[in-house]
Design a protein around this motif. Structure first.
Motif, PDB file in Angstrom:
ATOM      1  N   GLU A 247      -6.684   5.746 -10.384  1.00  0.00           N
ATOM      2  CA  GLU A 247      -5.719   6.770  -9.983  1.00  0.00           C
ATOM      3  C   GLU A 247      -4.924   6.328  -8.756  1.00  0.00           C
ATOM      4  OE1 GLU A 247      -7.515  10.552  -9.406  1.00  0.00           O
ATOM      5  OE2 GLU A 247      -8.350  10.677 -11.423  1.00  0.00           O
ATOM      6  N   GLN A 248      -5.617   5.731  -7.790  1.00  0.00           N
ATOM      7  CA  GLN A 248      -4.937   5.272  -6.577  1.00  0.00           C
ATOM      8  C   GLN A 248      -3.944   4.155  -6.885  1.00  0.00           C
ATOM      9  OE1 GLN A 248      -8.675   4.521  -4.242  1.00  0.00           O
ATOM     10  NE2 GLN A 248      -7.611   5.681  -2.661  1.00  0.00           N
ATOM     11  N   VAL A 249      -4.341   3.239  -7.737  1.00  0.00           N
ATOM     12  CA  VAL A 249      -3.469   2.125  -8.093  1.00  0.00           C
ATOM     13  C   VAL A 249      -2.208   2.621  -8.778  1.00  0.00           C
ATOM     14  CG1 VAL A 249      -3.241   0.115  -9.598  1.00  0.00           C
ATOM     15  CG2 VAL A 249      -5.278   0.371  -8.188  1.00  0.00           C
ATOM     16  N   GLU A 250      -2.340   3.584  -9.653  1.00  0.00           N
ATOM     17  CA  GLU A 250      -1.177   4.121 -10.359  1.00  0.00           C
ATOM     18  C   GLU A 250      -0.165   4.717  -9.387  1.00  0.00           C
ATOM     19  OE1 GLU A 250      -0.160   3.984 -13.539  1.00  0.00           O
ATOM     20  OE2 GLU A 250      -1.817   2.567 -13.753  1.00  0.00           O
ATOM     21  N   ASP A 251      -0.650   5.394  -8.369  1.00  0.00           N
ATOM     22  CA  ASP A 251       0.249   5.968  -7.352  1.00  0.00           C
ATOM     23  C   ASP A 251       0.958   4.859  -6.572  1.00  0.00           C
ATOM     24  OD1 ASP A 251      -0.407   8.542  -8.093  1.00  0.00           O
ATOM     25  OD2 ASP A 251      -1.999   8.739  -6.587  1.00  0.00           O
ATOM     26  N   LEU A 252       0.197   3.841  -6.197  1.00  0.00           N
ATOM     27  CA  LEU A 252       0.772   2.760  -5.396  1.00  0.00           C
ATOM     28  C   LEU A 252       1.722   1.876  -6.202  1.00  0.00           C
ATOM     29  CD1 LEU A 252      -2.445   1.861  -3.396  1.00  0.00           C
ATOM     30  CD2 LEU A 252      -0.334   2.744  -2.430  1.00  0.00           C
TER      31      LEU A 252
ATOM     32  N   VAL B 134       5.430   0.003  -5.135  1.00  0.00           N
ATOM     33  CA  VAL B 134       5.724  -1.424  -5.303  1.00  0.00           C
ATOM     34  C   VAL B 134       6.938  -1.609  -6.202  1.00  0.00           C
ATOM     35  CG1 VAL B 134       4.856  -3.628  -6.174  1.00  0.00           C
ATOM     36  CG2 VAL B 134       3.322  -2.089  -4.929  1.00  0.00           C
ATOM     37  N   ARG B 135       7.024  -0.813  -7.265  1.00  0.00           N
ATOM     38  CA  ARG B 135       8.164  -0.918  -8.178  1.00  0.00           C
ATOM     39  C   ARG B 135       9.465  -0.566  -7.448  1.00  0.00           C
ATOM     40  NH1 ARG B 135       5.938   1.621 -11.947  1.00  0.00           N
ATOM     41  NH2 ARG B 135       5.282  -0.169 -13.197  1.00  0.00           N
ATOM     42  N   TRP B 136       9.402   0.410  -6.575  1.00  0.00           N
ATOM     43  CA  TRP B 136      10.593   0.771  -5.789  1.00  0.00           C
ATOM     44  C   TRP B 136      10.992  -0.375  -4.863  1.00  0.00           C
ATOM     45  CZ3 TRP B 136      11.542   1.197  -0.553  1.00  0.00           C
ATOM     46  CH2 TRP B 136      12.749   1.794  -0.197  1.00  0.00           C
ATOM     47  N   LYS B 137      10.009  -0.991  -4.213  1.00  0.00           N
ATOM     48  CA  LYS B 137      10.290  -2.125  -3.324  1.00  0.00           C
ATOM     49  C   LYS B 137      10.893  -3.297  -4.104  1.00  0.00           C
ATOM     50  CE  LYS B 137       8.785  -3.095   0.399  1.00  0.00           C
ATOM     51  NZ  LYS B 137       9.323  -3.203   1.781  1.00  0.00           N
TER      52      LYS B 137
ATOM     53  N   TYR C  44       0.641  -8.796 -13.151  1.00  0.00           N
ATOM     54  CA  TYR C  44       0.465  -8.339 -14.532  1.00  0.00           C
ATOM     55  C   TYR C  44       0.817  -6.862 -14.699  1.00  0.00           C
ATOM     56  CZ  TYR C  44      -3.951  -6.011 -13.280  1.00  0.00           C
ATOM     57  OH  TYR C  44      -4.904  -5.181 -12.735  1.00  0.00           O
ATOM     58  N   ARG C  45       0.870  -6.127 -13.618  1.00  0.00           N
ATOM     59  CA  ARG C  45       1.247  -4.711 -13.678  1.00  0.00           C
ATOM     60  C   ARG C  45       2.772  -4.522 -13.645  1.00  0.00           C
ATOM     61  NH1 ARG C  45      -2.902  -1.129 -13.089  1.00  0.00           N
ATOM     62  NH2 ARG C  45      -4.903  -1.917 -12.293  1.00  0.00           N
TER      63      ARG C  45
ATOM     64  N   ASP D  15      -6.705  -3.155  -6.585  1.00  0.00           N
ATOM     65  CA  ASP D  15      -6.632  -3.773  -7.902  1.00  0.00           C
ATOM     66  C   ASP D  15      -7.710  -4.839  -8.069  1.00  0.00           C
ATOM     67  OD1 ASP D  15      -4.807  -4.239 -10.442  1.00  0.00           O
ATOM     68  OD2 ASP D  15      -5.331  -6.218  -9.649  1.00  0.00           O
ATOM     69  N   PHE D  16      -7.904  -5.645  -7.031  1.00  0.00           N
ATOM     70  CA  PHE D  16      -8.908  -6.700  -7.123  1.00  0.00           C
ATOM     71  C   PHE D  16     -10.291  -6.090  -7.365  1.00  0.00           C
ATOM     72  CE2 PHE D  16     -11.991  -9.785  -5.828  1.00  0.00           C
ATOM     73  CZ  PHE D  16     -11.440 -10.999  -6.215  1.00  0.00           C
TER      74      PHE D  16
END
Length: 433
Positions: free
Chosen positions: A16-21, A25-28, A53-54, A208-209
């Protein structure tokens, strides 16, 4: 190694946390598109931190645009050595056949690299990494490897961290030959200490790691036995009498005709026969088991793998042949001393020594050259247009990287030393805190 219900709960929370972050990252990534230099550095960080990969679609689109603009005049691009090397490497990694003529501007009138470049350590390091993506016939990158390796080795002791650590690590394991997850574990410590690190990248990378590590732990906890291929290899190498092996071979051949290759090797051993190099390689490339492992690695990849993919693998394509050759020669070199003491059959070392009447050291030198040339051919096969989708080629490249890591300082498959144990712990046991 255990995987508990608590691990599953933690993993769900991390997802859940990764999906939010990911949204940040996509915006950056989109925000960096205004500047090629800024965008390339951001993509490089995303890739080396292990989260590319994301964002495969976004990265492919960005690099396609950069390649289209570069392709207009690839041999005449403005920029310093670091930025040009970064552009070249990221495009080559993605399969774009960008011209190595991009580096002509850094040569002097005699055709060598300019001495002034030795003051640009970051640029030299970038050029060194680029050289490992060269393909056959790219003489300028061959020279670049010699030039950068020589100078980086000379200056590494006088550099300060974190640059000194980056150079030392690259000299030991360049990006092209490193396992992505293992390299990400190392790179995060370098990245977070850098002045220009981005916290938006660091937080999802750590999560993610640990998330992927948790997944691997679950998979490994369900692995309860060695694969049959490894067991068969040991039976033929060390345990069966010739008559027992003959009967065993006849039984196994009912399901795998390739197993006869193991019997041939055992027969050579019992008869103390040293075959010609050609005879040996025909058999040894089978017993290396690399093609079987390659095929198994494609399982579970989803729709990208089709019936045609397995037909392609069965046709012994060039990239698999080169990887197979690399596996066979590296295993024979690194295990040679131990296996001769143990009483194994003749390896490629003995075959080549006898056939060409040369010393063991000369054979090692020749085989290392062949391994390096195999890497060049693998790089060539990864350039677009490719015979199969890039994710499939990536599996083969990654298996070649496994070989590079395992055999870097010895025979790390049979004799697991501290370095390999540390690698395993960092990947599967110790989370990033």
């Amino acid at each position: 190694m255990t995987y508990t219900p608590e691990d599953k709960v933690i993993r769900a929370f991390q997802e859940e946390q990764v999906e939010d972050l990911k949204k940040e990252v996509r915006w950056k990534l989109m925000a960096a598109a205004a500047s090629h230099s800024q965008l390339l550095n951001f993509i490089d960080a995303v890739q080396r931190l292990g989260v590319a990969y994301r964002f495969e679609g976004e990265i492919e689109e960005a690099l396609q645009q950069i390649y289209d603009s570069t392709f207009q005049d690839a041999d005449d691009i403005d920029g310093d050595l670091y930025n040009i090397a970064l552009r070249f490497r990221l495009l080559r990694q993605q399969g774009y056949n960008i011209s190595c003529g991009i580096f002509n501007k850094f040569q002097d009138e005699q055709g060598g690299f300019k001495e002034a470049l030795m003051k640009d350590v970051q640029g030299m390091l970038g050029l060194y990494e680029v050289a490992h993506f060269r393909v056959p016939g790219e003489d300028i990158l061959e020279e670049a490897l010699t030039f950068t390796t020589t100078n980086l080795k000379t200056m590494v002791e006088s550099l300060r961290n974190p640059l000194a650590e980056q150079v030392a690590h690259a000299l030991k394991r360049p990006i092209r030959k490193g396992l992505e997850r293992l390299e990400a574990r190392w790179y995060i410590s370098i990245y977070q200490d850098g002045d220009s690190h981005d916290e938006i990248l660091l937080k999802p990378e750590k999560l993610d790691f640990n998330l992927v590590q948790s997944l691997h732990k679950e998979e490994l906890s369900n692995l309860i036995r060695w694969i049959l291929l490894d067991t068969i290899d040991d039976i033929y190498d060390a345990y069966g009498t010739l008559e027992e092996l003959k009967q065993f071979t006849e039984a196994i051949e009912r399901w795998d005709i390739n197993v006869r290759a193991y019997y041939i090797e055992a027969n050579w051993f019992h008869e103390e026969h040293i075959p010609t190099m050609e005879e040996y390689m025909r058999v040894a490339l089978v017993t290396a088991g690399y093609t079987v492992v390659t095929t198994l690695s494609l399982m579970g990849m989803g729709d990208v793998v089709t019936k045609e993919t397995f037909e392609w693998v069965a046709g012994d394509p060039r990239i698999i042949s080169f990887s197979n050759l690399m596996a066979r020669l590296m295993d024979d070199i690194k295990s040679h001393k131990f296996e001769q003491k143990r009483g194994y059959a003749a390896s490629a070392i003995e075959c080549y020594m006898k056939q060409c009447d040369v010393s063991k050291e000369q054979v090692y030198c020749e085989f290392y050259k062949r391994v390096e040339n195999a890497w060049l051919d693998i790089n060539q096969e990864c350039l677009k247009p490719t015979a199969v989708p890039m994710p499939i080629l990536a599996r083969i490249v990654n298996l070649s990287r496994v070989l590079a890591v395992i055999y870097k300082e010895g025979e790390g498959y049979t004799h697991v030393g501290k370095s390999m144990k540390d690698n395993i712990s960092s990947l599967f046991i110790d989370p990033i805190v």
